[in-house]
Write an enzyme that holds these catalytic residues in place. Structure first.
Site, PDB file in Angstrom:
ATOM      1  N   TYR A  65      57.733 -63.890  50.989  1.00  0.00           N
ATOM      2  CA  TYR A  65      58.270 -65.076  50.846  1.00  0.00           C
ATOM      3  C   TYR A  65      56.857 -65.984  50.673  1.00  0.00           C
ATOM      4  O   TYR A  65      56.651 -67.083  51.380  1.00  0.00           O
ATOM      5  CB  TYR A  65      58.838 -65.657  52.445  1.00  0.00           C
ATOM      6  CG  TYR A  65      60.074 -64.783  52.760  1.00  0.00           C
ATOM      7  CD1 TYR A  65      60.696 -64.282  51.689  1.00  0.00           C
ATOM      8  CD2 TYR A  65      60.251 -64.905  54.138  1.00  0.00           C
ATOM      9  CE1 TYR A  65      62.032 -63.459  52.064  1.00  0.00           C
ATOM     10  CE2 TYR A  65      61.343 -64.328  54.547  1.00  0.00           C
ATOM     11  CZ  TYR A  65      62.350 -63.614  53.605  1.00  0.00           C
ATOM     12  OH  TYR A  65      63.588 -62.968  53.888  1.00  0.00           O
ATOM     13  N   TRP A 122      75.495 -58.283  49.163  1.00  0.00           N
ATOM     14  CA  TRP A 122      76.703 -58.378  50.127  1.00  0.00           C
ATOM     15  C   TRP A 122      77.962 -58.949  49.441  1.00  0.00           C
ATOM     16  O   TRP A 122      78.869 -58.553  49.972  1.00  0.00           O
ATOM     17  CB  TRP A 122      76.250 -58.946  51.448  1.00  0.00           C
ATOM     18  CG  TRP A 122      75.007 -58.516  52.035  1.00  0.00           C
ATOM     19  CD1 TRP A 122      73.908 -59.078  52.446  1.00  0.00           C
ATOM     20  CD2 TRP A 122      75.079 -57.117  52.341  1.00  0.00           C
ATOM     21  NE1 TRP A 122      73.060 -58.282  53.079  1.00  0.00           N
ATOM     22  CE2 TRP A 122      73.630 -57.105  53.163  1.00  0.00           C
ATOM     23  CE3 TRP A 122      75.693 -56.104  52.496  1.00  0.00           C
ATOM     24  CZ2 TRP A 122      73.325 -55.956  53.624  1.00  0.00           C
ATOM     25  CZ3 TRP A 122      75.064 -55.097  52.853  1.00  0.00           C
ATOM     26  CH2 TRP A 122      74.098 -54.700  53.707  1.00  0.00           C
ATOM     27  N   GLY A 145      63.792 -68.347  64.490  1.00  0.00           N
ATOM     28  CA  GLY A 145      62.711 -67.680  65.264  1.00  0.00           C
ATOM     29  C   GLY A 145      62.198 -66.264  64.472  1.00  0.00           C
ATOM     30  O   GLY A 145      62.770 -66.021  63.528  1.00  0.00           O
ATOM     31  N   LYS A 175      70.030 -53.901  56.808  1.00  0.00           N
ATOM     32  CA  LYS A 175      68.695 -53.541  55.923  1.00  0.00           C
ATOM     33  C   LYS A 175      67.519 -54.157  56.816  1.00  0.00           C
ATOM     34  O   LYS A 175      66.762 -54.816  56.073  1.00  0.00           O
ATOM     35  CB  LYS A 175      68.822 -54.081  54.697  1.00  0.00           C
ATOM     36  CG  LYS A 175      70.157 -53.316  54.037  1.00  0.00           C
ATOM     37  CD  LYS A 175      69.991 -53.490  52.520  1.00  0.00           C
ATOM     38  CE  LYS A 175      69.715 -54.925  51.797  1.00  0.00           C
ATOM     39  NZ  LYS A 175      69.468 -54.935  50.412  1.00  0.00           N
ATOM     40  N   HIS A 185      65.105 -50.419  58.141  1.00  0.00           N
ATOM     41  CA  HIS A 185      64.364 -49.905  56.980  1.00  0.00           C
ATOM     42  C   HIS A 185      62.991 -50.196  56.681  1.00  0.00           C
ATOM     43  O   HIS A 185      61.996 -49.808  55.977  1.00  0.00           O
ATOM     44  CB  HIS A 185      65.207 -49.614  55.926  1.00  0.00           C
ATOM     45  CG  HIS A 185      65.524 -50.593  54.959  1.00  0.00           C
ATOM     46  ND1 HIS A 185      66.103 -50.265  53.807  1.00  0.00           N
ATOM     47  CD2 HIS A 185      65.472 -51.856  55.151  1.00  0.00           C
ATOM     48  CE1 HIS A 185      66.182 -51.823  53.021  1.00  0.00           C
ATOM     49  NE2 HIS A 185      65.723 -52.532  54.137  1.00  0.00           N
ATOM     50  N   ASP A 186      62.859 -51.810  57.099  1.00  0.00           N
ATOM     51  CA  ASP A 186      61.622 -52.365  56.786  1.00  0.00           C
ATOM     52  C   ASP A 186      60.296 -52.120  57.541  1.00  0.00           C
ATOM     53  O   ASP A 186      59.256 -52.273  57.213  1.00  0.00           O
ATOM     54  CB  ASP A 186      62.005 -53.917  56.912  1.00  0.00           C
ATOM     55  CG  ASP A 186      62.593 -54.644  55.804  1.00  0.00           C
ATOM     56  OD1 ASP A 186      62.829 -53.803  54.659  1.00  0.00           O
ATOM     57  OD2 ASP A 186      63.579 -55.453  55.971  1.00  0.00           O
ATOM     58  N   ASN A 234      60.969 -47.393  47.449  1.00  0.00           N
ATOM     59  CA  ASN A 234      60.958 -49.106  47.395  1.00  0.00           C
ATOM     60  C   ASN A 234      60.268 -49.477  48.712  1.00  0.00           C
ATOM     61  O   ASN A 234      59.654 -50.154  48.849  1.00  0.00           O
ATOM     62  CB  ASN A 234      62.191 -49.684  47.072  1.00  0.00           C
ATOM     63  CG  ASN A 234      61.886 -51.113  46.761  1.00  0.00           C
ATOM     64  OD1 ASN A 234      61.177 -51.161  45.724  1.00  0.00           O
ATOM     65  ND2 ASN A 234      62.788 -51.908  47.118  1.00  0.00           N
ATOM     66  N   GLN A 259      56.811 -51.979  49.125  1.00  0.00           N
ATOM     67  CA  GLN A 259      57.183 -53.142  49.558  1.00  0.00           C
ATOM     68  C   GLN A 259      57.129 -53.652  50.898  1.00  0.00           C
ATOM     69  O   GLN A 259      56.769 -54.528  51.260  1.00  0.00           O
ATOM     70  CB  GLN A 259      58.454 -53.632  48.904  1.00  0.00           C
ATOM     71  CG  GLN A 259      58.596 -53.972  47.646  1.00  0.00           C
ATOM     72  CD  GLN A 259      59.559 -54.981  47.335  1.00  0.00           C
ATOM     73  OE1 GLN A 259      60.700 -54.500  47.293  1.00  0.00           O
ATOM     74  NE2 GLN A 259      59.475 -56.103  46.929  1.00  0.00           N
TER      75      GLN A 259
END
EC number: 2.1.1.4
Length: 346
Positions: A148, A165, A236, A253, A256-257, A303, A307
């Site tokens: 971001y 989605w 938040g 999702k 998985h980050d 990925n 990332q």
């Protein structure tokens, strides 16, 4: 002994070599507006006309259009005046911006952001870390701070996730009967496309989108219509701030980050906030238990390497994380599509 020239060149290797070229043809046609122009025209157009409208060279456009024909994204008709091109059903539904199921935004995100990180895949494999610093010259310690890094980039990401989605959301939300849960919290809900699918499928439910303040602001202004009263917002950082009480938490999702430690930390907070009898729905792309596939999930896991801090996991891997946080009665439903559903109960 036979020379290498005598060996058959494996077709699968040829296809994989062409994979990058195929995706860039599709991305470029989207970016230039080829499919949008043909939809708006309502009739087949020549390469000369398309090039003039879109401000490109005629030679370059003709080659791009022919490649799109080969990919079944366009159809061509040969007339006395020359070749005339039109969209196929696939491109009308998925590649035009105005379609409700448009994948334009996620394609642009992959083309302009993800591919730059993948350029440094060898470095990511050597080092075991994401590649934002090499790709964009910014710190990679906070993946979402990097993701971001500007309002424009954040908008691209949010719009891209919404487009995913639009074609996958209903499958994962219908994998289990979620109608008993009327108070739902969508952690990291972003642009709100999954929340909108949820209140559409379960009209007696309300969904609170929990996300970073700047994400919530954009979701309110750009993505969720003000008349939609069943969707609320909570600002938040779910790692550092409290999580509101709810009957069901959706983490689509999200896990998985992050690495296992952060997943356990987050799920522990969710379990503490969750009402008795409530639950958590994980929406993820599941690896086979022997990690032999699916190929899409294996690629997503790479990925995550370039990332984020995370990885894709097996159903057993997610079940173990849920159980460690105190959730039981874990159920897994494979949708047969890209994303699957895992439900744990408190």
């Amino acid at each position: 002994m036979s020379s290498t020239e005598d060996l058959d060149y494996p077709q699968i290797i040829l296809q994989y070599n062409h994979g990058f070229l195929v995706s860039k043809v599709m991305f470029t046609a989207c970016e230039l507006g080829v499919f949008d122009l043909l939809l708006e025209s309502g009739e087949p157009l020549s390469s000369d006309v398309i090039a003039a409208h879109l401000g490109t060279s005629t030679m370059g456009m003709e080659r791009l259009l022919d490649a799109c024909v080969g990919l079944k994204l366009l159809a061509v008709e040969l007339t006395q005046e020359g070749a005339l091109y039109r969209n196929t059903e696939i491109s009308n539904i998925y590649l035009t911006k105005s379609s409700p199921k448009s994948q334009y935004h996620i394609m642009m995100y992959y083309s302009n952001t993800v591919y730059l990180c993948w350029h440094y895949l060898a470095d990511a494999v050597r080092e075991g870390g994401n590649q934002y610093e090499r790709a964009f010259g910014i710190s990679s310690k906070d993946p979402f701070g990097a993701m971001y890094r500007s309002e424009e980039e954040m908008m691209k990401f949010m719009a891209g996730q919404n487009s995913v989605w639009s074609i996958c959301g209903r499958d994962v939300l219908a994998a289990f009967d979620l109608s008993p849960f009327t108070q739902i919290c969508d952690l990291g809900g972003g642009g709100g496309a999954l929340a909108q699918e949820c209140v559409s499928l379960y009209p007696n439910s309300t969904v609170t989108i929990y996300d970073l303040p700047k994400v919530v602001q954009v979701a309110k202004e750009q993505f969720i219509p003000p008349e939609e009263r069943r969707i609320a917002f909570h600002e938040g950082d779910f790692f550092n701030d409290s999580i509101p009480e709810a009957e069901l938490y959706i983490l689509s999702k999200i896990l998985h980050d992050w690495d296992d430690d952060k997943c356990r930390q987050l799920l522990g907070k969710v379990h503490k906030a969750c009402k008795p009898g409530g639950g958590v729905l994980l929406v993820e792309s599941l690896l086979n238990e022997d990690k032999s596939g699916p190929l899409e999930t294996q690629l997503y896991s790479i990925n995550m390497l370039v990332q984020t801090e995370g990885k894709e996991r097996t159903a057993a891997g997610y079940s173990k994380l849920l159980e460690a946080a105190g959730f039981g009665e874990v159920q897994v439903k494979r949708t047969g599509k890209v994303y699957d559903a895992v439900l744990g109960r408190k």
